[in-house]
Design a protein around this motif. Structure first.
Motif, PDB file in Angstrom:
ATOM      1  N   UNK A   8       0.307  -0.945  -0.017  1.00 32.69           N
ATOM      2  CA  UNK A   8       0.066   0.058  -0.071  1.00 32.69           C
ATOM      3  C   UNK A   8       1.255   1.018   0.321  1.00 32.69           C
ATOM      4  N   UNK A   9       0.657   2.152  -0.811  1.00 32.60           N
ATOM      5  CA  UNK A   9       1.246   3.480  -0.355  1.00 32.60           C
ATOM      6  C   UNK A   9       0.549   4.760   0.129  1.00 32.60           C
ATOM      7  N   UNK A  10       0.847   5.322   0.388  1.00 28.42           N
ATOM      8  CA  UNK A  10       0.174   7.313   1.191  1.00 28.42           C
ATOM      9  C   UNK A  10      -1.188   6.687   2.407  1.00 28.42           C
ATOM     10  N   UNK A  11      -1.186   5.374   2.874  1.00 26.19           N
ATOM     11  CA  UNK A  11      -1.355   4.782   4.686  1.00 26.19           C
ATOM     12  C   UNK A  11      -1.670   6.473   5.236  1.00 26.19           C
ATOM     13  N   UNK A  12      -0.236   5.959   5.548  1.00 27.91           N
ATOM     14  CA  UNK A  12      -0.305   7.328   6.715  1.00 27.91           C
ATOM     15  C   UNK A  12       1.348   7.542   7.037  1.00 27.91           C
ATOM     16  N   UNK A  13       1.822   8.401   7.224  1.00 30.94           N
ATOM     17  CA  UNK A  13       0.175   9.709   7.891  1.00 30.94           C
ATOM     18  C   UNK A  13       0.180  10.921   7.078  1.00 30.94           C
ATOM     19  N   UNK A  14      -0.217  10.917   6.200  1.00 33.43           N
ATOM     20  CA  UNK A  14      -0.204  11.159   4.938  1.00 33.43           C
ATOM     21  C   UNK A  14      -2.213  11.662   5.587  1.00 33.43           C
ATOM     22  N   UNK A  15      -2.401  13.198   4.840  1.00 32.79           N
ATOM     23  CA  UNK A  15      -3.678  14.003   5.695  1.00 32.79           C
ATOM     24  C   UNK A  15      -4.465  14.027   4.333  1.00 32.79           C
ATOM     25  N   UNK A  16      -3.999  13.688   2.969  1.00 32.66           N
ATOM     26  CA  UNK A  16      -4.420  13.498   1.863  1.00 32.66           C
ATOM     27  C   UNK A  16      -5.016  12.678   1.211  1.00 32.66           C
ATOM     28  N   UNK A  17      -5.862  12.267  -0.112  1.00 30.74           N
ATOM     29  CA  UNK A  17      -5.857  11.519  -1.186  1.00 30.74           C
ATOM     30  C   UNK A  17      -5.886  10.418  -0.870  1.00 30.74           C
ATOM     31  N   UNK A  18      -6.530   9.444  -1.629  1.00 32.76           N
ATOM     32  CA  UNK A  18      -6.604   7.875  -1.110  1.00 32.76           C
ATOM     33  C   UNK A  18      -5.656   7.008  -0.856  1.00 32.76           C
ATOM     34  N   UNK A  19      -5.874   5.666   0.174  1.00 39.75           N
ATOM     35  CA  UNK A  19      -5.166   4.736   0.171  1.00 39.75           C
ATOM     36  C   UNK A  19      -5.182   4.275  -1.591  1.00 39.75           C
ATOM     37  N   UNK A  20      -3.099   4.139  -1.974  1.00 40.51           N
ATOM     38  CA  UNK A  20      -3.130   3.155  -2.969  1.00 40.51           C
ATOM     39  C   UNK A  20      -2.838   1.464  -2.595  1.00 40.51           C
ATOM     40  N   UNK A  21      -4.073   0.973  -2.827  1.00 42.89           N
ATOM     41  CA  UNK A  21      -3.263  -0.741  -2.828  1.00 42.89           C
ATOM     42  C   UNK A  21      -2.679  -1.290  -4.245  1.00 42.89           C
ATOM     43  N   UNK A  22      -1.178  -2.342  -4.229  1.00 44.39           N
ATOM     44  CA  UNK A  22      -1.278  -2.571  -6.023  1.00 44.39           C
ATOM     45  C   UNK A  22      -1.067  -4.558  -5.522  1.00 44.39           C
ATOM     46  N   UNK A  23      -1.423  -4.718  -6.116  1.00 48.39           N
ATOM     47  CA  UNK A  23      -1.137  -6.273  -5.940  1.00 48.39           C
ATOM     48  C   UNK A  23      -0.075  -7.235  -7.744  1.00 48.39           C
ATOM     49  N   UNK A  24       0.953  -7.437  -7.427  1.00 49.20           N
ATOM     50  CA  UNK A  24       1.640  -7.128  -8.618  1.00 49.20           C
ATOM     51  C   UNK A  24       2.597  -8.770  -8.791  1.00 49.20           C
ATOM     52  N   UNK A  25       2.037  -9.625 -10.048  1.00 49.52           N
ATOM     53  CA  UNK A  25       2.668 -10.844 -10.334  1.00 49.52           C
ATOM     54  C   UNK A  25       3.926 -10.398 -11.343  1.00 49.52           C
ATOM     55  N   UNK A  26       5.330 -10.965 -10.660  1.00 48.79           N
ATOM     56  CA  UNK A  26       5.970 -10.555 -11.383  1.00 48.79           C
ATOM     57  C   UNK A  26       5.981 -12.068 -12.904  1.00 48.79           C
ATOM     58  N   UNK A  27       5.990 -11.562 -13.687  1.00 49.93           N
ATOM     59  CA  UNK A  27       6.507 -12.041 -14.934  1.00 49.93           C
ATOM     60  C   UNK A  27       8.196 -12.448 -15.641  1.00 49.93           C
ATOM     61  N   UNK A  28       8.765 -11.758 -14.538  1.00 50.75           N
ATOM     62  CA  UNK A  28      10.142 -12.103 -14.852  1.00 50.75           C
ATOM     63  C   UNK A  28      10.533 -10.693 -14.093  1.00 50.75           C
ATOM     64  N   UNK A  29      12.255 -10.649 -13.232  1.00 49.81           N
ATOM     65  CA  UNK A  29      12.610  -9.667 -12.090  1.00 49.81           C
ATOM     66  C   UNK A  29      13.220  -8.642 -13.554  1.00 49.81           C
TER      67      UNK A  29
END
Length: 208
Positions: A8-29
């Motif tokens: 997750x990004x922008x969880x805390x201590x941010x006071x603005x904007x949404x929380x952004x969650x990314x789930x990623x499956x790597x095919x290649x590093x």
């Protein structure tokens, strides 16, 4: 690779904007991937294209209305379920169920069981963006997205300073909040009520 990273990004201590969650499956590093906090904005941008070419990912937001309704932590948890559901729809349930799903951060057994039940998956465990490639890659993709969002709103709401200071509370941001009150892009006042009170110096603003 048999790993999926969730960050997750922008969880805390941010006071603005949404929380952004990314789930990623790597095919290649991709070379150079590490915890997004250890990279400059330019480095993250340079990695985004290669990550898009060599990964499959899903993103979900804990929106401001959601944060107002259920709080930032539960909004983050809902977004985790949503983005993993999106990845299941893309990759297929058998593929995802055969991966180890690494959630960035420290989680209690109760929290992990919530995600396992919600997704009918037993393979969800804690991970770390400074140690696990898939989590680090997810953190970079999410960080580029949220930084772009803040730049856009920072251009629109210039009174709060450059890019809202990425959602944090710089002295410039604090002074502008005390003078003008929160914008529509700031988090609701029921999020961190005592924190908001200290930021605003006891000044009351209508954020309806």
């Amino acid at each position: 690779m048999n790993y999926i990273g969730v960050d997750e990004n922008n969880l805390s201590p941010s006071i603005a904007g949404p929380v952004v969650v990314t789930a990623l499956f790597p095919k290649k590093e991709v070379a150079g991937v590490t915890d997004s906090k250890l990279l400059s904005h330019a480095q993250r941008l340079s990695l985004l294209g290669p990550l898009q070419d060599n990964s499959i990912y899903s993103m979900s937001l804990g929106t401001l209305p959601m944060i107002a309704l259920v709080g930032v932590q539960r909004s983050r948890n809902i977004a985790i379920v949503q983005c993993l559901t999106g990845l299941i729809e893309t990759l297929g349930y058998p593929e995802v169920s055969n991966c180890t799903i690494l959630l960035d951060g420290s989680w209690s057994k109760k929290q992990l069981e919530y995600f396992r039940r919600a997704l009918s998956l037993d393979n969800i465990v804690p991970g770390k963006d400074e140690e696990d490639y898939a989590v680090a890659a997810a953190s970079i993709v999410g960080k580029v997205y949220i930084d772009s969002m803040f730049r856009g709103f920072g251009d629109f709401y210039k009174i709060y300073g450059a890019n809202f200071n990425k959602g944090g509370v710089s002295s410039e941001h604090r002074d502008a909040l005390r003078e003008h009150g929160p914008s529509a892009f700031h988090r609701p006042r029921n999020y961190g009520a005592k924190w908001w009170h200290s930021i605003l110096g006891g000044t009351e603003f209508d954020q309806s």
